[in-house]
Design a protein around this motif. Structure first.
Motif, short mmCIF file in Angstrom:
data_model
loop_
_atom_site.label_atom_id
_atom_site.label_comp_id
_atom_site.label_asym_id
_atom_site.label_seq_id
_atom_site.Cartn_x
_atom_site.Cartn_y
_atom_site.Cartn_z
N ILE A 34 0.85 -1.18 0.00
CA ILE A 34 0.00 0.00 0.00
C ILE A 34 0.89 1.24 0.00
CG2 ILE A 34 -0.21 0.15 2.52
CD1 ILE A 34 -3.15 1.05 2.00
N GLU A 35 0.46 2.27 -0.73
CA GLU A 35 1.21 3.52 -0.78
C GLU A 35 0.21 4.67 -0.77
OE1 GLU A 35 4.90 4.34 -3.26
OE2 GLU A 35 3.37 5.33 -4.46
N ALA A 36 0.47 5.63 0.09
CA ALA A 36 -0.39 6.82 0.18
C ALA A 36 0.50 8.05 0.09
CB ALA A 36 -1.17 6.83 1.49
N SER A 37 0.07 9.04 -0.70
CA SER A 37 0.86 10.25 -0.85
C SER A 37 -0.05 11.46 -0.89
CB SER A 37 1.70 10.20 -2.14
OG SER A 37 0.87 10.16 -3.28
N ILE A 38 0.51 12.60 -0.47
CA ILE A 38 -0.21 13.86 -0.48
C ILE A 38 0.80 14.97 -0.69
CG2 ILE A 38 -0.07 14.07 2.04
CD1 ILE A 38 -2.80 15.44 1.97
N SER A 39 0.45 15.97 -1.50
CA SER A 39 1.34 17.10 -1.74
C SER A 39 0.52 18.37 -1.87
CB SER A 39 2.19 16.89 -3.00
OG SER A 39 1.36 16.81 -4.15
N LYS A 40 1.11 19.49 -1.44
CA LYS A 40 0.41 20.76 -1.44
C LYS A 40 1.42 21.88 -1.57
CE LYS A 40 -2.73 23.99 -0.38
NZ LYS A 40 -3.73 24.46 -1.36
N PHE A 50 5.90 27.48 -0.94
CA PHE A 50 6.43 26.33 -0.22
C PHE A 50 5.72 25.08 -0.71
CE2 PHE A 50 7.67 29.73 2.60
CZ PHE A 50 8.89 29.31 3.11
N GLN A 51 6.50 24.04 -1.03
CA GLN A 51 5.94 22.77 -1.45
C GLN A 51 6.13 21.76 -0.32
OE1 GLN A 51 8.68 24.01 -3.60
NE2 GLN A 51 7.22 25.38 -4.59
N ALA A 52 5.04 21.16 0.12
CA ALA A 52 5.10 20.16 1.18
C ALA A 52 4.57 18.85 0.63
CB ALA A 52 4.29 20.60 2.39
N GLY A 53 5.20 17.75 1.01
CA GLY A 53 4.76 16.45 0.53
C GLY A 53 5.02 15.36 1.55
N LEU A 54 4.18 14.34 1.52
CA LEU A 54 4.32 13.19 2.41
C LEU A 54 3.94 11.95 1.63
CD1 LEU A 54 4.88 12.24 5.36
CD2 LEU A 54 2.40 12.36 5.71
N ILE A 55 4.79 10.93 1.66
CA ILE A 55 4.50 9.68 0.97
C ILE A 55 4.90 8.52 1.88
CG2 ILE A 55 6.70 9.81 -0.27
CD1 ILE A 55 5.33 8.23 -2.55
N ALA A 56 3.97 7.61 2.09
CA ALA A 56 4.20 6.44 2.93
C ALA A 56 3.98 5.19 2.09
CB ALA A 56 3.26 6.45 4.13
N THR A 57 4.95 4.27 2.11
CA THR A 57 4.89 3.07 1.29
C THR A 57 5.24 1.85 2.13
OG1 THR A 57 5.69 4.38 -0.60
CG2 THR A 57 5.66 1.98 -0.85
N GLN A 58 4.40 0.82 2.04
CA GLN A 58 4.70 -0.46 2.68
C GLN A 58 5.22 -1.41 1.61
OE1 GLN A 58 1.43 -2.38 4.66
NE2 GLN A 58 2.64 -4.13 5.28
N PHE A 59 6.51 -1.79 1.71
CA PHE A 59 7.13 -2.67 0.73
C PHE A 59 7.08 -4.11 1.24
CE2 PHE A 59 9.15 1.42 -0.16
CZ PHE A 59 9.06 1.48 -1.54
N SER A 60 6.71 -5.01 0.34
CA SER A 60 6.64 -6.43 0.70
C SER A 60 7.46 -7.24 -0.30
CB SER A 60 5.19 -6.92 0.71
OG SER A 60 4.60 -6.79 -0.57
N HIS A 61 7.87 -8.44 0.14
CA HIS A 61 8.70 -9.31 -0.68
C HIS A 61 8.27 -10.75 -0.41
CE1 HIS A 61 12.16 -10.94 -2.79
NE2 HIS A 61 12.57 -9.73 -3.09
N ASP A 62 8.24 -11.58 -1.48
CA ASP A 62 7.85 -12.98 -1.30
C ASP A 62 8.85 -13.76 -0.47
OD1 ASP A 62 5.56 -12.62 -2.75
OD2 ASP A 62 6.43 -13.26 -4.65
N LEU A 76 9.85 19.33 2.54
CA LEU A 76 9.44 20.73 2.55
C LEU A 76 10.46 21.51 1.74
CD1 LEU A 76 7.52 22.94 3.65
CD2 LEU A 76 9.09 23.21 5.56
N GLY A 77 10.00 22.22 0.72
CA GLY A 77 10.93 22.94 -0.14
C GLY A 77 10.37 24.25 -0.62
N THR A 78 11.25 25.08 -1.11
CA THR A 78 10.83 26.38 -1.63
C THR A 78 11.76 26.77 -2.78
OG1 THR A 78 10.39 28.70 -1.08
CG2 THR A 78 12.28 27.68 -0.02
#
Length: 390
Positions: A34-40, A50-62, A76-78
């Motif tokens: 699952i991956e969720a991201s948001i940017s503004k 100002f650019q703000a972003g957050l991304i969360a990713t759950q990585f899985s492997h067999d 956070l950037g400008t």
């Protein structure tokens, strides 16, 4: 995959999940459970965005013995244009924090910060080229980038690759970032000198190619070490300067030619060259041939798509090492489209005796049964428009 975009408020959000099971002798890669991201983007007083972003990713492997877990990355950037007159001066700064919650290792937190400034010297005039009125732009540019040096060898590699592995291109050298993905953030204390000359028709649309363009760039490093993307290795040695990268592009009607060279000034030799010629009427009717050559290997890549009728089109690609006769990659597929839905099937050969067949059903404007298949096709056929959800 579910996404939301609001251009007026500079806001984007996305939620994605995928699962991939290798059923032959292939080596399974990481998938994003699952991956969720948001940017503004926020426009502060004085016109400083100002650019703000957050991304969360759950990585899985067999393979349970492989690293897996969750990566949360916040930025956070400008950036600001300090001078819009000659020369054009643009500054930027950013900071990011990445947190790794891992299954077989201790949790890891990494924080980086960087800044940079660009000095552009554009010279613009009107000329005539190929019996067309064009705008000629000549732009020498000086860029300085700084980012702190952070130990990262203990961080697993989930989705990161080195842009310099195959060849150093003009686009990669002037991008200011060496790695794709977030598992490695390269340090920087560099000056990049570049020169771009372009000829563009006066009435050209944004998506139109330049009639002619040329670029050349080289970077100079104040730090003789760079963050490595080898597991359990923190840094690797480098020279005080990069190879010189050049690019040339020529477009006449539906024909386009491009060439890239990588020149090593230490041995005074071209170490990699790539030439591409293509004929493109639209994203679903084109053919393109690329020849790449370095010191030991010569490779040919052939891409194409052809519409059988208004509803059905074929697409394919062949990547072959002509030095050894070995096929690196092969792709072939067919797509059916109607007003409300589309179906696509594709066959893949990765050159390691691993084969795959994929199928995708797209309900236009709603979603797809396999977003990963479209990405796979796009990676193998760069000139093909793989998005059918329109």
């Amino acid at each position: 995959k579910i996404s939301y975009e609001n251009p007026k408020k500079n806001f984007n959000a996305e939620l994605l999940t995928e699962d991939e099971q290798i059923v032959n002798d292939g080596l399974p890669e990481y998938t994003r459970a699952i991956e969720a991201s948001i940017s503004k983007t926020f426009n502060a007083e004085g016109g400083l965005p100002f650019q703000a972003g957050l991304i969360a990713t759950q990585f899985s492997h067999d393979d349970a013995s492989k690293d897996s877990g969750t990566r949360i990355h916040g930025t956070l950037g400008t950036s600001k244009t300090l001078s819009s007159k000659f020369p054009i001066i643009t500054s930027r700064a950013d900071t990011s924090t990445t947190y790794y919650s891992l299954n077989i290792k201790d949790n890891i937190t990494r924080t980086t910060a960087g800044a940079g400034i660009d000095f552009s010297f554009p010279f613009i005039s009107q000329r005539e080229l190929f019996n067309a009125q064009v705008t000629r732009t000549i732009t020498p540019k000086i860029s300085y980038n700084y980012r702190g040096k952070i130990v990262q060898g203990n961080i697993p590699i989930f989705d990161t690759t080195d842009k310099y592995d195959d060849a150093i291109t003009f686009a990669a050298l002037t991008s200011g970032e060496r790695y794709t993905g977030l598992d490695r953030i390269s340090n920087a204390n560099d000056i990049t000198l570049s020169f771009v000359s372009s000829y563009r028709e006066l009435d050209a649309e944004e998506e139109d190619l330049d009639l002619f363009n040329f670029g050349i760039a080289q970077s100079y490093y104040a730090d003789d070490e760079v963050v490595s993307n080898d597991t359990n290795t923190d840094f690797e040695k480098r020279r005080s300067y990069s190879d010189i990268a050049t690019s040339i592009g020529l477009s006449v009607n539906q024909f386009a030619f491009s060439s890239g060279l990588q020149f090593d000034p230490e041995i005074n030799k071209v170490t990699n060259r790539t030439n591409t010629i293509s004929y493109k009427l639209n994203p679903k009717k084109f053919v393109s041939l690329t020849h790449s050559k370095d010191d030991s290997t010569s490779t040919v890549k052939l891409y194409g798509a052809y519409p059988v009728n208004d509803s059905i089109h074929l697409f394919g690609a062949l990547d072959k090492n002509i030095t050894t006769g070995k096929t690196n990659k092969g792709t072939a597929g067919v797509t059916y489209e109607s007003c409300c839905y589309a179906m696509r099937g594709a066959y893949f050969d990765d050159g390691l005796n691993h084969y795959g067949i994929g199928f995708e059903l797209i309900l236009k404007g709603i979603g797809s049964s396999s977003t990963n298949l479209g990405k796979h096709i796009k990676d193998n056929i760069p000139y093909y428009e793989a998005n059918l959800d329109e």
